[in-house]
Design an enzyme around this catalytic site. Structure first.
Site, mmCIF file in Angstrom:
data_model
loop_
_atom_site.group_PDB
_atom_site.id
_atom_site.type_symbol
_atom_site.label_atom_id
_atom_site.label_comp_id
_atom_site.label_asym_id
_atom_site.label_seq_id
_atom_site.Cartn_x
_atom_site.Cartn_y
_atom_site.Cartn_z
ATOM 1 N N LEU A 65 -13.841 0.089 18.537
ATOM 2 C CA LEU A 65 -13.520 1.415 17.993
ATOM 3 C C LEU A 65 -12.904 1.297 16.600
ATOM 4 O O LEU A 65 -12.449 0.229 16.200
ATOM 5 C CB LEU A 65 -12.568 2.126 18.969
ATOM 6 C CG LEU A 65 -13.197 2.397 20.345
ATOM 7 C CD1 LEU A 65 -12.139 2.702 21.395
ATOM 8 C CD2 LEU A 65 -14.197 3.549 20.243
ATOM 9 N N PRO A 66 -12.858 2.433 15.870
ATOM 10 C CA PRO A 66 -12.413 2.353 14.476
ATOM 11 C C PRO A 66 -10.977 1.858 14.267
ATOM 12 O O PRO A 66 -10.749 0.992 13.428
ATOM 13 C CB PRO A 66 -12.562 3.793 13.961
ATOM 14 C CG PRO A 66 -13.569 4.422 14.858
ATOM 15 C CD PRO A 66 -13.382 3.766 16.200
ATOM 16 N N LYS A 169 -6.484 -12.260 13.030
ATOM 17 C CA LYS A 169 -7.512 -11.525 12.271
ATOM 18 C C LYS A 169 -6.935 -11.033 10.932
ATOM 19 O O LYS A 169 -7.544 -11.200 9.871
ATOM 20 C CB LYS A 169 -8.013 -10.359 13.129
ATOM 21 C CG LYS A 169 -8.773 -9.272 12.404
ATOM 22 C CD LYS A 169 -10.204 -9.640 12.110
ATOM 23 C CE LYS A 169 -10.849 -8.589 11.224
ATOM 24 N NZ LYS A 169 -12.218 -8.861 10.901
ATOM 25 N N LYS A 244 -8.630 -1.474 4.750
ATOM 26 C CA LYS A 244 -8.016 -1.202 6.061
ATOM 27 C C LYS A 244 -7.258 -2.448 6.553
ATOM 28 O O LYS A 244 -6.108 -2.364 6.977
ATOM 29 C CB LYS A 244 -9.114 -0.818 7.076
ATOM 30 C CG LYS A 244 -8.616 -0.732 8.506
ATOM 31 C CD LYS A 244 -9.752 -0.659 9.536
ATOM 32 C CE LYS A 244 -9.204 -0.900 10.938
ATOM 33 N NZ LYS A 244 -10.192 -0.926 11.980
HETATM 34 P P1 NAD Z 1 -18.170 2.438 13.229
HETATM 35 O O1 NAD Z 1 -17.410 3.587 12.655
HETATM 36 O O2 NAD Z 1 -19.551 2.169 12.750
HETATM 37 O O3 NAD Z 1 -18.224 2.568 14.828
HETATM 38 C C1 NAD Z 1 -17.182 3.071 15.614
HETATM 39 C C2 NAD Z 1 -17.822 3.882 16.734
HETATM 40 O O4 NAD Z 1 -16.791 4.307 17.627
HETATM 41 C C3 NAD Z 1 -18.537 5.142 16.243
HETATM 42 O O5 NAD Z 1 -19.883 5.108 16.675
HETATM 43 C C4 NAD Z 1 -17.739 6.288 16.878
HETATM 44 O O6 NAD Z 1 -18.544 7.398 17.235
HETATM 45 C C5 NAD Z 1 -17.170 5.597 18.105
HETATM 46 N N1 NAD Z 1 -15.993 6.255 18.665
HETATM 47 C C6 NAD Z 1 -14.877 6.690 18.036
HETATM 48 N N2 NAD Z 1 -14.011 7.222 18.922
HETATM 49 C C7 NAD Z 1 -14.602 7.119 20.140
HETATM 50 C C8 NAD Z 1 -14.231 7.494 21.455
HETATM 51 N N3 NAD Z 1 -13.059 8.097 21.696
HETATM 52 N N4 NAD Z 1 -15.080 7.228 22.456
HETATM 53 C C9 NAD Z 1 -16.270 6.633 22.232
HETATM 54 N N5 NAD Z 1 -16.697 6.269 21.009
HETATM 55 C C10 NAD Z 1 -15.875 6.510 19.983
HETATM 56 O O7 NAD Z 1 -17.231 1.157 12.987
HETATM 57 P P2 NAD Z 1 -17.689 -0.381 12.999
HETATM 58 O O8 NAD Z 1 -18.102 -0.800 11.636
HETATM 59 O O9 NAD Z 1 -18.598 -0.604 14.158
HETATM 60 O O10 NAD Z 1 -16.282 -1.082 13.286
HETATM 61 C C11 NAD Z 1 -15.700 -1.080 14.582
HETATM 62 C C12 NAD Z 1 -14.464 -1.967 14.533
HETATM 63 O O11 NAD Z 1 -14.830 -3.281 14.122
HETATM 64 C C13 NAD Z 1 -13.395 -1.494 13.544
HETATM 65 O O12 NAD Z 1 -12.137 -1.677 14.117
HETATM 66 C C14 NAD Z 1 -13.612 -2.397 12.341
HETATM 67 O O13 NAD Z 1 -12.430 -2.586 11.556
HETATM 68 C C15 NAD Z 1 -14.053 -3.693 13.010
HETATM 69 N N6 NAD Z 1 -14.877 -4.588 12.184
HETATM 70 C C16 NAD Z 1 -15.914 -4.071 11.463
HETATM 71 C C17 NAD Z 1 -16.690 -4.940 10.696
HETATM 72 C C18 NAD Z 1 -17.862 -4.413 9.883
HETATM 73 O O14 NAD Z 1 -18.395 -5.166 9.058
HETATM 74 N N7 NAD Z 1 -18.298 -3.184 10.084
HETATM 75 C C19 NAD Z 1 -16.414 -6.317 10.687
HETATM 76 C C20 NAD Z 1 -15.356 -6.801 11.469
HETATM 77 C C21 NAD Z 1 -14.593 -5.922 12.220
#
Ligand code: NAD
Length: 292
Positions: A65-66, A169, A244
């Protein structure tokens, strides 16, 4: 093969859930976005009506999740009241250490076992199944989580007790943010000094200036391996996510009175970049701003 609940099917979670399905698991997937659910269905997951439906009967409950507030809300409203007593709870999101520890304690109070397992590696690694997981939790919880994490990654490392995965991390990404800024400003200076940038790469990548930021993620187009720089800084690891993570690191540093001047400066620079041309760019695109 196990029944797994996967909540949060965004850029990262979508690929991770698909890899679990590919490995033969019965993946019950949930996201607030219908589009994300459709993609998960095409990738072999079974879309659930809501988080509670996904969680019921699952051996493992994985969240991606975000931010901390989303994780805490999903744990409080759905996971803690509905998870099976024997389930392992694995949060792969990047969140603040304090929330990760609170969630682990709340899980324990419900008789449940939880680990924090944030990842290193971006969207491409999530879909290729080559993420690195850093895990916080007991030895026993780590061994249970490891089985599932290995189906989504190439390395799974036990960092310590609950919250240690998140601590690892943000410390890792704090180094990355500062070294990327240092790498970018070195290339910007080299250009102004009339140095051939390929020569700087050849020399620094085998000298004491070497780091992942130069050898694996060179911010200069046409120099080093193919990176987002070669795609006009599209894709890769968003500058907004680097900002972030730097904010999380600075928040954690303040909570334990640690002095982190380089991270503070990198945070200021990324804030300026993200509020301007870097809003949708990869984090190595900060070289454009540093070149002026
Ligand atoms: P994203 O915004 O693409 O995906 C998050 C998903 O969570 C969305 O699809 C959203 O609809 C869903 N969501 C939010 N609240 C929800 C709820 N209550 N119930 C169900 N679904 C819900 O984000 P992402 O890029 O996939 O990143 C996710 C996590 O991974 C973050 O914490 C981010 O910091 C971490 N991360 C991301 C990357 C990257 O390159 N994108 C790399 C390493 C770590």
């Amino acid at each position: 093969m196990a029944r797994i609940a996967f909540i949060g099917l965004g850029n990262m979670g979508g690929g991770m859930a698909a890899n679990l399905a590919k490995a033969g698991h019965d993946v019950r997937a949930f996201d607030l976005s219908g589009e994300a659910l459709d993609k998960a269905k095409k990738a072999g997951c079974l879309p659930a009506e809501d988080a509670n439906a996904a969680i019921l009967g699952a051996e493992a409950v994985i969240t991606m999740l975000p931010a901390g507030r989303h994780v805490e809300a999903v744990y409080t409203d759905s996971i803690l009241p509905h998870a099976d007593a024997g389930a392992i709870l694995i949060d792969c999101s990047t969140i603040d250490v304090a929330t990760a520890r609170r969630v682990a304690v709340a899980a324990g109070a419900h008789g449940l076992t939880a680990v924090d397992a944030p990842v290193s590696g971006g969207i491409a690694a999530a879909s290729a199944g080559t993420l690195t997981f850093m895990v916080g939790g007991s030895e026993a919880a780590f061994s249970r989580a490891e089985t599932f994490l290995l189906d989504m990654g190439k390395a799974v490392i036990h960092a310590g007790a609950g919250g240690a995965g998140q601590a690892a991390k943000i410390c890792n990404n704090m180094m990355l943010g500062a070294t990327m800024v240092a790498t970018c400003e070195s290339f910007a200076l080299a250009e102004k000094l009339g140095l051939d940038l390929q020569k700087l790469y050849d020399i620094a990548s085998v000298s004491s200036g070497q780091s992942w930021s130069i050898t694996s993620y060179c911010p200069v187009p046409g120099v080093g391996p193919e990176t987002p720089a070669d795609r006009d800084y599209q894709g890769g690891f968003a500058a907004a996510l680097m900002l972030k993570d730097l904010k999380l690191a600075l928040e954690a540093a303040a909570s334990v009175d640690a002095d982190t001047p380089m991270a503070a400066r990198a945070g200021e620079l990324y804030e300026t970049f993200v509020n301007g041309e870097g809003a949708t760019l990869d984090f190595s695109g900060i070289i454009k701003m540093l070149k002026g």
